[in-house]
Design a protein around this motif. Sequence first.
Motif, PDB file in Angstrom:
ATOM      1  N   THR A  70     -10.654   8.000  32.861  1.00 40.29           N
ATOM      2  CA  THR A  70     -10.608   6.986  31.862  1.00 40.29           C
ATOM      3  C   THR A  70     -10.499   8.242  30.640  1.00 40.29           C
ATOM      4  N   GLY A  71      -9.257   8.087  29.741  1.00 44.53           N
ATOM      5  CA  GLY A  71      -9.181   8.927  28.766  1.00 44.53           C
ATOM      6  C   GLY A  71      -7.956   8.480  27.981  1.00 44.53           C
ATOM      7  N   SER A  72      -7.100   9.638  27.506  1.00 41.53           N
ATOM      8  CA  SER A  72      -6.113   9.319  26.797  1.00 41.53           C
ATOM      9  C   SER A  72      -4.993   8.443  27.398  1.00 41.53           C
ATOM     10  N   THR A  73      -5.167   8.519  28.739  1.00 38.71           N
ATOM     11  CA  THR A  73      -3.965   7.926  29.488  1.00 38.71           C
ATOM     12  C   THR A  73      -4.362   6.342  29.607  1.00 38.71           C
ATOM     13  N   GLY A  74      -5.577   5.947  29.043  1.00 41.11           N
ATOM     14  CA  GLY A  74      -6.076   4.661  29.446  1.00 41.11           C
ATOM     15  C   GLY A  74      -6.956   4.805  30.709  1.00 41.11           C
ATOM     16  N   THR A  75      -7.246   3.773  31.471  1.00 41.10           N
ATOM     17  CA  THR A  75      -7.845   3.734  32.978  1.00 41.10           C
ATOM     18  C   THR A  75      -6.789   3.910  33.614  1.00 41.10           C
ATOM     19  N   THR A  76      -6.525   5.367  34.315  1.00 45.85           N
ATOM     20  CA  THR A  76      -5.405   5.513  35.099  1.00 45.85           C
ATOM     21  C   THR A  76      -6.027   5.990  36.471  1.00 45.85           C
ATOM     22  N   LEU A 187       9.007   7.159  22.057  1.00 49.04           N
ATOM     23  CA  LEU A 187       7.652   6.940  22.336  1.00 49.04           C
ATOM     24  C   LEU A 187       6.775   7.873  21.451  1.00 49.04           C
ATOM     25  N   ALA A 188       7.384   8.835  20.895  1.00 49.83           N
ATOM     26  CA  ALA A 188       6.807   9.895  20.016  1.00 49.83           C
ATOM     27  C   ALA A 188       6.335   9.114  18.898  1.00 49.83           C
ATOM     28  N   ALA A 189       7.273   8.189  18.434  1.00 55.23           N
ATOM     29  CA  ALA A 189       7.049   7.512  17.118  1.00 55.23           C
ATOM     30  C   ALA A 189       5.732   6.562  17.382  1.00 55.23           C
ATOM     31  N   LEU A 190       5.444   6.138  18.253  1.00 59.73           N
ATOM     32  CA  LEU A 190       4.314   5.413  18.790  1.00 59.73           C
ATOM     33  C   LEU A 190       2.985   6.472  18.997  1.00 59.73           C
ATOM     34  N   GLY A 191       3.390   7.615  19.046  1.00 59.07           N
ATOM     35  CA  GLY A 191       2.221   8.531  19.383  1.00 59.07           C
ATOM     36  C   GLY A 191       2.007   8.759  21.011  1.00 59.07           C
ATOM     37  N   ILE A 192       3.133   8.458  21.761  1.00 53.21           N
ATOM     38  CA  ILE A 192       2.960   8.530  23.222  1.00 53.21           C
ATOM     39  C   ILE A 192       4.060   9.564  23.688  1.00 53.21           C
ATOM     40  N   SER A 193       3.205  10.455  24.565  1.00 55.29           N
ATOM     41  CA  SER A 193       3.894  11.492  25.432  1.00 55.29           C
ATOM     42  C   SER A 193       3.607  11.526  26.765  1.00 55.29           C
ATOM     43  N   TYR A 194       4.280  12.458  27.276  1.00 57.74           N
ATOM     44  CA  TYR A 194       4.028  12.756  28.841  1.00 57.74           C
ATOM     45  C   TYR A 194       3.236  13.915  29.071  1.00 57.74           C
ATOM     46  N   VAL A 201       0.589   9.308  27.928  1.00 57.11           N
ATOM     47  CA  VAL A 201      -0.450   9.541  27.170  1.00 57.11           C
ATOM     48  C   VAL A 201      -0.473   8.993  25.655  1.00 57.11           C
ATOM     49  N   LEU A 202      -1.505   8.257  25.163  1.00 58.20           N
ATOM     50  CA  LEU A 202      -1.499   7.556  23.983  1.00 58.20           C
ATOM     51  C   LEU A 202      -2.506   8.574  23.122  1.00 58.20           C
ATOM     52  N   ASP A 203      -1.713   8.943  22.060  1.00 60.27           N
ATOM     53  CA  ASP A 203      -2.569   9.589  20.866  1.00 60.27           C
ATOM     54  C   ASP A 203      -3.029   8.407  19.835  1.00 60.27           C
ATOM     55  N   GLU A 204      -4.288   8.031  20.121  1.00 55.07           N
ATOM     56  CA  GLU A 204      -4.850   6.692  19.357  1.00 55.07           C
ATOM     57  C   GLU A 204      -4.683   7.075  18.083  1.00 55.07           C
ATOM     58  N   GLU A 205      -4.977   8.296  17.372  1.00 58.50           N
ATOM     59  CA  GLU A 205      -4.939   8.209  15.892  1.00 58.50           C
ATOM     60  C   GLU A 205      -3.756   8.383  15.535  1.00 58.50           C
ATOM     61  N   LYS A 206      -2.689   8.846  16.090  1.00 56.88           N
ATOM     62  CA  LYS A 206      -1.204   8.810  15.733  1.00 56.88           C
ATOM     63  C   LYS A 206      -0.735   7.219  15.761  1.00 56.88           C
ATOM     64  N   PHE A 207      -1.123   6.615  16.829  1.00 56.15           N
ATOM     65  CA  PHE A 207      -0.758   5.161  16.953  1.00 56.15           C
ATOM     66  C   PHE A 207      -1.331   4.471  15.903  1.00 56.15           C
ATOM     67  N   ARG A 208      -2.580   4.655  15.577  1.00 55.74           N
ATOM     68  CA  ARG A 208      -3.232   3.808  14.591  1.00 55.74           C
ATOM     69  C   ARG A 208      -2.781   3.991  13.192  1.00 55.74           C
ATOM     70  N   GLU A 209      -2.360   5.056  12.910  1.00 50.52           N
ATOM     71  CA  GLU A 209      -1.742   5.877  11.551  1.00 50.52           C
ATOM     72  C   GLU A 209      -0.418   5.088  11.497  1.00 50.52           C
ATOM     73  N   LYS A 210       0.240   4.999  12.573  1.00 54.43           N
ATOM     74  CA  LYS A 210       1.778   4.306  12.544  1.00 54.43           C
ATOM     75  C   LYS A 210       1.469   2.790  12.251  1.00 54.43           C
ATOM     76  N   LEU A 211       0.746   2.315  12.840  1.00 51.61           N
ATOM     77  CA  LEU A 211       0.283   0.964  12.596  1.00 51.61           C
ATOM     78  C   LEU A 211      -0.018   0.528  11.256  1.00 51.61           C
ATOM     79  N   GLN A 212      -0.943   1.416  10.738  1.00 47.84           N
ATOM     80  CA  GLN A 212      -1.415   1.022   9.198  1.00 47.84           C
ATOM     81  C   GLN A 212      -0.076   1.410   8.276  1.00 47.84           C
ATOM     82  N   ASN A 213       0.796   2.141   8.518  1.00 49.94           N
ATOM     83  CA  ASN A 213       1.902   2.640   7.691  1.00 49.94           C
ATOM     84  C   ASN A 213       3.079   1.745   7.673  1.00 49.94           C
ATOM     85  N   ASP A 214       3.148   1.179   8.946  1.00 44.06           N
ATOM     86  CA  ASP A 214       4.405   0.556   9.137  1.00 44.06           C
ATOM     87  C   ASP A 214       4.188  -0.597  10.550  1.00 44.06           C
ATOM     88  N   PRO A 215       3.418  -1.533  10.137  1.00 47.49           N
ATOM     89  CA  PRO A 215       2.940  -2.487  11.458  1.00 47.49           C
ATOM     90  C   PRO A 215       4.307  -3.266  11.827  1.00 47.49           C
TER      91      PRO A 215
END
Length: 307
Positions: A70-76, A187-194, A201-215
């Motif tokens: 369990t981590g940045s990849t979710g429960t993998t 994927l990078a625009a959503l804060g996701i990488s390999y 791998v999801l970067d939660e902070e980047k994803f949250r920032e993207k959601l706030q700025n451009d939902p």
Amino acid sequence: MSVGGVSLGFNPYGSSYSYGRSTLGSYGNNSMLNSEDWTNSANEEAEKLKENLGISDTTSTNKTNSTTKTGSTGTTKTYASASSVSGFLMGYQNVLKELETSSAKLTGSKANNVFQNYDAALARYDGSEESSKALSKAEDDVVSSMKDFVGKLNNALNYLKANAGLGSGVTSQSDSIKRSIPSEKTLAALGISYNSEGNLVLDEEKFREKLQNDPEEVKGLVGGQYGMAERVGSKATYVLDSSVDRIVGEEEASKSSSGSSTSSGSSALSSSKSMMSDSFLQFASFAKGGAYNLSNYYAVSMLNILV
């Protein structure tokens, strides 16, 4: 089903038959369908079917070991190979159902998806403490659902990778799901990488920032008509409704079905038109209930003779 014009209902998940408005117990002392021999025979058949399907009381239904991170990849999960084609199918159904459910939470066309709730909270936001808490909660739900989705997607791909040795059809399944994943730029625009292991791998902070700025862009890329969750979820649904030979390949399905001419598990695999969700796996799941379910099944078969 009716006997003499009277409705006879059958509940595959219970242990009784509904005869008109009364109930006939499957194992009551006065039941004409009951005997100790029936129970013993049903228990034996249940154990045989469990063995053929790779099922035991102390292991998972697909007889596949896994470790969870369990981590940045979710429960993998990291999986070991299934011991048989039937075991693989059971396990694959599980990971696909989880992926389908996780995708639905992020898909705009599905009811009560997290983006719908986020939009509602955003529309009600007026700067007050109450509206701020509601918006924060809706935002957390989107982030949490996205993290869970990434983990479930990794699980499906890892499961297929672990079982690639079962045949070319398994590899084709993996390739098909991978084609539902957008480009690395998207994927990078959503804060996701390999990562180095090939997991998303999801970067939660980047994803949250993207959601706030451009939902709106996030909704489109994830839950829109051609969004990531929509495409992956549709693929999971399609596979769950596919025939066995389409999933593992005709050759592999044929080999499995020819392994035993008497086992219920192999018989379920023998028909290439058998549907994964509507035939093989539903019966397998029903049969796992043990002697009571199997005895009910046999009893109703006998009653059909009276019709």
